[in-house]
Structure formats: structure tokens, C-alpha cells
Design an enzyme around this catalytic site. Structure first.
Site, PDB file in Angstrom:
ATOM      1  N   VAL A 112      -6.823  52.983  59.253  1.00 32.25           N
ATOM      2  CA  VAL A 112      -5.592  53.769  59.377  1.00 32.25           C
ATOM      3  C   VAL A 112      -5.540  54.263  60.822  1.00 32.25           C
ATOM      4  O   VAL A 112      -6.576  54.664  61.382  1.00 32.25           O
ATOM      5  CB  VAL A 112      -5.581  54.952  58.372  1.00 32.25           C
ATOM      6  CG1 VAL A 112      -4.444  55.924  58.667  1.00 32.25           C
ATOM      7  CG2 VAL A 112      -5.455  54.419  56.941  1.00 32.25           C
ATOM      8  N   ARG A 119      -3.439  61.549  55.460  1.00 30.57           N
ATOM      9  CA  ARG A 119      -2.104  61.792  54.880  1.00 30.57           C
ATOM     10  C   ARG A 119      -1.892  60.914  53.651  1.00 30.57           C
ATOM     11  O   ARG A 119      -0.772  60.624  53.258  1.00 30.57           O
ATOM     12  CB  ARG A 119      -1.011  61.475  55.908  1.00 30.57           C
ATOM     13  CG  ARG A 119      -1.070  62.392  57.097  1.00 30.57           C
ATOM     14  CD  ARG A 119      -0.355  61.802  58.298  1.00 30.57           C
ATOM     15  NE  ARG A 119      -0.944  62.406  59.501  1.00 30.57           N
ATOM     16  CZ  ARG A 119      -0.280  62.801  60.554  1.00 30.57           C
ATOM     17  NH1 ARG A 119       1.018  62.644  60.605  1.00 30.57           N
ATOM     18  NH2 ARG A 119      -0.907  63.342  61.563  1.00 30.57           N
ATOM     19  N   GLY A 120      -2.998  60.384  53.123  1.00 29.45           N
ATOM     20  CA  GLY A 120      -2.872  59.595  51.882  1.00 29.45           C
ATOM     21  C   GLY A 120      -2.596  58.121  52.101  1.00 29.45           C
ATOM     22  O   GLY A 120      -2.338  57.400  51.131  1.00 29.45           O
ATOM     23  N   LEU A 122      -4.635  55.625  53.188  1.00 30.51           N
ATOM     24  CA  LEU A 122      -5.694  54.781  52.601  1.00 30.51           C
ATOM     25  C   LEU A 122      -5.599  54.807  51.074  1.00 30.51           C
ATOM     26  O   LEU A 122      -5.763  53.782  50.421  1.00 30.51           O
ATOM     27  CB  LEU A 122      -7.083  55.259  53.042  1.00 30.51           C
ATOM     28  CG  LEU A 122      -8.215  54.474  52.361  1.00 30.51           C
ATOM     29  CD1 LEU A 122      -8.252  53.034  52.848  1.00 30.51           C
ATOM     30  CD2 LEU A 122      -9.555  55.143  52.584  1.00 30.51           C
ATOM     31  N   TYR A 151     -15.187  55.807  49.940  1.00 31.63           N
ATOM     32  CA  TYR A 151     -14.758  54.926  48.848  1.00 31.63           C
ATOM     33  C   TYR A 151     -15.106  55.360  47.425  1.00 31.63           C
ATOM     34  O   TYR A 151     -14.594  54.785  46.472  1.00 31.63           O
ATOM     35  CB  TYR A 151     -15.291  53.516  49.098  1.00 31.63           C
ATOM     36  CG  TYR A 151     -14.669  52.888  50.331  1.00 31.63           C
ATOM     37  CD1 TYR A 151     -13.362  52.432  50.305  1.00 31.63           C
ATOM     38  CD2 TYR A 151     -15.378  52.796  51.527  1.00 31.63           C
ATOM     39  CE1 TYR A 151     -12.770  51.882  51.430  1.00 31.63           C
ATOM     40  CE2 TYR A 151     -14.798  52.235  52.665  1.00 31.63           C
ATOM     41  CZ  TYR A 151     -13.492  51.783  52.604  1.00 31.63           C
ATOM     42  OH  TYR A 151     -12.907  51.250  53.722  1.00 31.63           O
ATOM     43  N   PHE A 430     -19.634  41.441  55.778  1.00 29.83           N
ATOM     44  CA  PHE A 430     -18.269  40.930  55.989  1.00 29.83           C
ATOM     45  C   PHE A 430     -17.344  42.089  56.302  1.00 29.83           C
ATOM     46  O   PHE A 430     -17.710  43.239  56.104  1.00 29.83           O
ATOM     47  CB  PHE A 430     -17.792  40.154  54.752  1.00 29.83           C
ATOM     48  CG  PHE A 430     -17.824  40.946  53.472  1.00 29.83           C
ATOM     49  CD1 PHE A 430     -16.747  41.712  53.075  1.00 29.83           C
ATOM     50  CD2 PHE A 430     -18.970  40.961  52.669  1.00 29.83           C
ATOM     51  CE1 PHE A 430     -16.773  42.451  51.902  1.00 29.83           C
ATOM     52  CE2 PHE A 430     -19.010  41.684  51.498  1.00 29.83           C
ATOM     53  CZ  PHE A 430     -17.917  42.420  51.112  1.00 29.83           C
TER      54      PHE A 430
END
Ligand SMILES: CC(C)(COP(=O)(O)OP(=O)(O)OC[C@H]1O[C@@H](n2cnc3c(N)ncnc32)[C@H](O)[C@@H]1OP(=O)(O)O)[C@@H](O)C(=O)NCCC(=O)NCCS
Length: 430
Positions: A112, A119-120, A122, A151, A430
């Protein structure tokens, strides 16, 4: 309702675009130039570059699978920059305990723009991506995380860990069984042909939970990454057999002298412990190197056991490797092999993919089916991932509060059920 739930409600999984006129971050599938802009955005977000020139983009573009890159626009754009965040994935397969391979989304290049974080954005991207992958029939998603705080909230848990280590060059080896093979340096096309074959041979010998499929694009980037120095490659061959191991490395100059070099092992695969020893012996004997280091080796890499002084191999960290997200819990539970104990019932919570909610059978021939009666154990989908490949024992997850136990006897059975004969490890970045 959390911000992620709100974003989920706004995202239409069929078209994979947000309905027009909705408030908040709109997620869309990027193509063409949009993917190129996303690539530059990601480079900037991780402080490793930014927009790329035509030549570099021509080499990088094939690593993006059409239809799998999501973008979110700046909710309050100023100037020309429209895209504010993006995430992509490619199709892969994950080896699970017992050796089955399940379809998996390999999630990568998540970023981002620095001026639009928190600010939401992701949250909107992750929700859209998880639903898209689930709709494709992928049973799991996995990623490598820059930071551990990102995550978990999206249902990802640490499912394999790796060991970072350092060893002084020319550290003596114990006399061990020698297989009398030969190590040869290879380059270019030979490396591209031989390494995937050896990798497949190494995986076929013992299925290691956590190993993922590497496609041609992955191999291409790992051996010739635009903007990075090409790594060196050596292949091992035993007297009687085909090529049976390889090592890929880079060297960095860390001082004024010719020998002030640190060799970093990028990838080391072997079909037998003897070949593994031969390859470690080879890299530790290369001239003009002060120290050899490696990131994310298997936790049980036997390097110390090959050395006269086991302490010469210093473990500098045990770090998270695979962040795993189970997208279809019943299918994932049905796919893996279980240890020999009576089944347990586990209640799983999943606020983003409600199809996973409920009490599931673990173990036996009914694994993955809906369980009758009360649950013995209870956890969030992220905490289930922590045990799924065999990395964490249920008893340690209960003791640390990641899981709840309603029946203490079930914890002992769950330890047996989840245990794997091989330490889980992926070995693929990766
Ligand atoms: C990590 C990143 C993608 C997060 O994007 P974002 O749009 O700021 O994330 P969101 O606003 O949707 O955050 C959702 C929640 O996660 C938290 N969060 C997000 N990133 C976080 C971080 N790096 N550390 C701690 N918390 C974080 C937010 O505070 C928010 O919490 P809340 O719901 O309690 O308010 C962004 O900061 C970034 O691009 N970082 C640099 C590149 C990077 O590390 N990419 C990841 C590659 S694996």
C-alpha cells in the site's frame, strides 16, 4: 462490524470489482499497464525500487498471472496517482502431511502506498483476494510476511519455520560416509534444466509438508532476477546415478581484503543426507570466503552433525517461513494424513470465510466432515494453520492460549493426530 467485514460486504466476488457508488476502498482486477503500476507501487512500498523501465518490465511481466492482481484506488486522490495499493498471487500446490498436494494461492507483492496506509486498503485487498482464491477452488493460500503483525487478522498463521545460520568458511568436517560424487559448476540453460529436475527428485524421495510447487517463472526469476547479480550454481552427481543435489549462492564483499567475502546459500537441495553433506562441504571450502550464511534452512538441517565442532554452525534465528491460510477447512482436513489416535472434534472460527465455521472431525476416515455433538477443542482458522502442517503441537497451542481445550484428554490425542514424521519446511521464497 470491523473494517475488513465492511470491505468484504462491498466486494462482489463474482466480478471481483466493487459495485460502483459504494463508499470506501473499491477493489478491482488490474490488467495491462495497471499491473505494471502495481509492480512499481510494490517496489516503492518495500523500499526496493519503484517504476521499472520497459526492458525490465518485459522480463518481469510474465511473473504476473492474468486476472490475479488486485488493486485498490486512492479514496481521496490528489494529482495523477490513482492506484494506492495492490496484491497479487499465482497458482501453486502445497504438500501436506502424508504427501498429498493441494491447490494453493501463492500470495505475493502486497503493498500500500506509504501515503495511504492504515485506512483499510490492505483489508479490502485481502478480503477480495481470499474470496477470489476460494472461488477458484484453492484449498489454501500462503505467503512470506515482511512483518509479523500484518496477516494474522486475515486468518494466516505461521505454519513452517526456518533456521538462519552462519558458519566460518573452511570449518573442518568429521570423517563420514563418502559417496564419492562430484560437484560441478553450471550456468545458464544447463542450470535452468537440471535444477528443476533435481528439485523434483529431492521432493519425490520424502514428502516434506510445506514444500510448494515451483513453476518455470519461479525458476527463471530465482536464477536470473532483473536488477540482481546472477547467483552461482553447482550441481552434485553421485558416481552411479543422475544429478542428485545442487546449491545456489551469492557472494557479498564485506571488507577491503580479497577474502573478506560472505557467501550466502540461496537454495540447497539434496536427495540424500550424504549428498547434503557433500554440498555443505563444497560451499564451506570455496576460496576467498570468510563466512557462509544461509537463511530459512530446515530447522533440522543436520549441518552441525557433519562438523568436527558442531558449535561452529551458529543458529542466528528461528524465523517464520510459511504463513498459511486455510481457505477450505473441510477439504484441507480431508487431504492430510493423521496420526494413529481416536478422532477429536474441533470448532473453527473464521470471520472472513464463514463456510469454514463449525465443528470438524480431525483424524480417521471421516476427517474434514461436520462433527456431531460438542467440540473437544476450539480455535481460530489462523491457529489451526499453525498446527496443520505439523509445525506446532496442539498441546503447546492450548498451553499458550491459541487453542481452547474443552476436553483435556483430547489434547493428548490431538498431539498424536497432528504429529508428522518429517519437520515441515517449504524452502521456497516468493
Ligand atoms: C503492510 C501494509 C500492506 C498494510 O496496509 P494498510 O492498508 O496500512 O493496512 P490496513 O489499513 O488495511 O490495516 C488493517 C489493520 O492491520 C494493521 N496493520 C497493517 N499493517 C500493519 C503493520 N505493518 N504493523 C502493524 N499493524 C498493521 C492496521 O493497523 C489495521 O489495524 P486495525 O484494523 O486494528 O485498525 C502496508 O503498510 C505496506 O505496504 N507496508 C510496506 C510493504 C509491506 O510490508 N508489504 C507486505 C509484504 S508481505
Amino acid at each position: 462490524m470491523t473494517r475488513a467485514d465492511a470491505a468484504a460486504d462491498r466486494t462482489d466476488p463474482e466480478t471481483r470489482t466493487a459495485p460502483s457508488g459504494s463508499a470506501g476502498p473499491a477493489v478491482r482486477v488490474l490488467d495491462g499497464d495497471g499491473v505494471r503500476v502495481a509492480h512499481g507501487l510494490f517496489g516503492s512500498a518495500i523500499h526496493m525500487g519503484g517504476p521499472v523501465d520497459d526492458e525490465r518490465w518485459a522480463r518481469t511481466a510474465p511473473s504476473y498471472t492474468p486476472g490475479r492482481t488486485f488493486g485498490v484506488d486512492d479514496p481521496a486522490p490528489v494529482g495523477e496517482a490513482r492506484l494506492a495499493g495492490s496484491a497479487t498471487s499465482f497458482a501453486s500446490a502445497l504438500t501436506v502431511p502424508g504427501g498429498a498436494r493441494i491447490p494453493m494461492a501463492a500470495v505475493t507483492r502486497v503493498g500500500v502506498r506509504a501515503d495511504r496506509t492504515r485506512r483499510g486498503l490492505l483489508s479490502a485487498l485481502m478480503t477480495a483476494q481470499l474470496r477470489d482464491s476460494a472461488a477458484r477452488g484453492e484449498i489454501a493460500a500462503s505467503l512470506r510476511a515482511t512483518e509479523t503483525a500484518i496477516y494474522g487478522r486475515f486468518g494466516y498463521g505461521v505454519a513452517t519455520r526456518g533456521r538462519d545460520l552462519r558458519v566460518p568458511s573452511r570449518t573442518p568436517f568429521r570423517a563420514g560416509p563418502s559417496e564419492g560424487g562430484d560437484v560441478r559448476m553450471v550456468t545458464g540453460d544447463e542450470a535452468r534444466t537440471v535444477l528443476p529436475e533435481v528439485y523434483a527428485r529431492a521432493q519425490a524421495r520424502i514428502p516434506v509438508p510445506g514444500v510448494i510447487e515451483r513453476d518455470e517463472v519461479w525458476w527463471g526469476l530465482s536464477l536470473d532476477h532483473p536488477g540482481r547479480p546472477a547467483p552461482a550454481v553447482a550441481v552434485h552427481r553421485s558416481p552411479t546415478g543422475p544429478d542428485d543435489g545442487y546449491v545456489v549462492w551469492t557472494v557479498t564483499h564485506e571488507g577491503p581484503g580479497f577474502a573478506d567475502n560472505v557467501l550466502e546459500v540461496q537454495d540447497l537441495q539434496a536427495t540424500t543426507p550424504a549428498v547434503l553433506a557433500a554440498l555443505w562441504r563444497f560451499v564451506l571450502g570455496i576460496d576467498l570466503v570468510r563466512e557462509v550464511k544461509a537463511r530459512l534452512r530446515p530447522i533440522d538441517d543436520p549441518l552441525e552433525l557433519f562438523l568436527t565442532d558442531p558449535r561452529a554452525a551458529r543458529t542466528t534465528g528461528i524465523v517464520d517461513e510459511t504463513w498459511l491460510r486455510l481457505l477450505d477447512v473441510p477439504a484441507a482436513l480431508a487431504a492430510r494424513a493423521w496420526g494413529d489416535a481416536d478422532p477429536v472434534r474441533i470448532r473453527v472460527h473464521d470471520r472472513l470465510l464463514p463456510g469454514n465455521e463449525g465443528v470438524h472431525v480431525i483424524g480417521g476416515s471421516d476427517a474434514g466432515t461436520a462433527a456431531e455433538g460438542e467440540a473437544d477443542l476450539e480455535c481460530d482458522v489462523a491457529a489451526l494453520a499453525m498446527a496443520y502442517l505439523g509445525d506446532r503441537r496442539p498441546s503447546e497451542l492450548v498451553a499458550s492460549g491459541w487453542w481452547s481445550a474443552h476436553d483435556p484428554a483430547a489434547v493428548t490425542r490431538a498431539d498424536v493426530l497432528f504429529a508428522t514424521p518429517t519437520t515441515p519446511w517449504s524452502g521456497t521464497f516468493f
